[in-house]
Design a protein around this motif. Sequence first.
Motif, mmCIF file in Angstrom:
data_model
loop_
_atom_site.group_PDB
_atom_site.id
_atom_site.type_symbol
_atom_site.label_atom_id
_atom_site.label_comp_id
_atom_site.label_asym_id
_atom_site.label_seq_id
_atom_site.Cartn_x
_atom_site.Cartn_y
_atom_site.Cartn_z
ATOM 1 N N THR A 148 -18.884 -31.418 -14.488
ATOM 2 C CA THR A 148 -18.862 -32.268 -13.291
ATOM 3 C C THR A 148 -17.534 -33.019 -13.180
ATOM 4 O O THR A 148 -16.923 -33.108 -12.114
ATOM 5 N N VAL A 151 -14.721 -30.590 -12.209
ATOM 6 C CA VAL A 151 -14.803 -30.262 -10.777
ATOM 7 C C VAL A 151 -14.191 -31.396 -9.959
ATOM 8 O O VAL A 151 -13.394 -31.174 -9.044
ATOM 9 N N LYS A 152 -14.527 -32.620 -10.329
ATOM 10 C CA LYS A 152 -14.024 -33.791 -9.603
ATOM 11 C C LYS A 152 -12.503 -33.896 -9.733
ATOM 12 O O LYS A 152 -11.800 -34.190 -8.754
ATOM 13 N N HIS A 167 -17.119 -25.038 -7.546
ATOM 14 C CA HIS A 167 -18.462 -25.099 -8.109
ATOM 15 C C HIS A 167 -18.385 -25.357 -9.616
ATOM 16 O O HIS A 167 -17.391 -25.027 -10.255
ATOM 17 N N THR A 180 -26.573 -23.990 -12.145
ATOM 18 C CA THR A 180 -25.638 -24.689 -11.266
ATOM 19 C C THR A 180 -25.633 -26.182 -11.584
ATOM 20 O O THR A 180 -26.684 -26.824 -11.599
ATOM 21 N N VAL A 182 -22.763 -28.121 -10.214
ATOM 22 C CA VAL A 182 -22.186 -28.610 -8.951
ATOM 23 C C VAL A 182 -22.124 -27.440 -7.973
ATOM 24 O O VAL A 182 -21.532 -26.412 -8.281
ATOM 25 N N ASN A 183 -22.778 -27.593 -6.827
ATOM 26 C CA ASN A 183 -22.648 -26.615 -5.760
ATOM 27 C C ASN A 183 -21.568 -27.134 -4.807
ATOM 28 O O ASN A 183 -21.747 -28.148 -4.174
ATOM 29 N N GLY A 184 -20.454 -26.426 -4.763
ATOM 30 C CA GLY A 184 -19.298 -26.920 -4.031
ATOM 31 C C GLY A 184 -19.334 -26.754 -2.526
ATOM 32 O O GLY A 184 -18.396 -27.146 -1.836
#
Length: 185
Positions: A148, A151-152, A167, A180, A182-184
């Motif tokens: 997470t 991704v950020k 994602h 999953t 993070v679903n982007g």
Amino acid sequence: MKLLDEILEYNEKFVEGKEYEKFEAGKLPKKKLLILSCMDTRLVELLPKSMNLENGDAKVLKNPGAVVSNPYDSIMRGILVGVYALQCDEMIIVGHKDCGMSSVNTTDLVETMKSRGINPENFDTVKDAGVDVHQFLAGFDNVEESVTHSVKTVKDHPLMPGDVPVHGLVIDPKTGKLDTVVNGY
Ligand code: ZN
């Protein structure tokens, strides 16, 4: 036979037998996909197979833990080059269960370095370079949190375009099952 000799001997036959032919692909990723995954040995074949990726489908970056730890490191450079120069328009960061980076004891690592003959003064050289060796070697406690966070870091990057979905997934290194995080979209 030494490993390198073994590899080179095999390679000669590989090329002579034109075994490369079934891997022939273009330089640009057919699925316009960019992946960052861990260097874990279990993912070498399992990760692409479990995602139905063949040679030529995606650009694949790897590092320990699939972590984007610094927005100005070589992984982030690879992501930006993938997006702007290599037509990647979607990204997936794939961490995995039972990751070696989730249990790194940096104090033990430093001790192991010393016992392997690294001069204690060399740690001063690292420090002089402005690097905290423990931070430099550190892993993470929780793979979902780490994915997470990575991704950020990518999404928040000042040079990252807003229209590239990023994602975050976690793969089981035994079964290949993807969860999953993070679903982007
Ligand atoms: Zn790993």
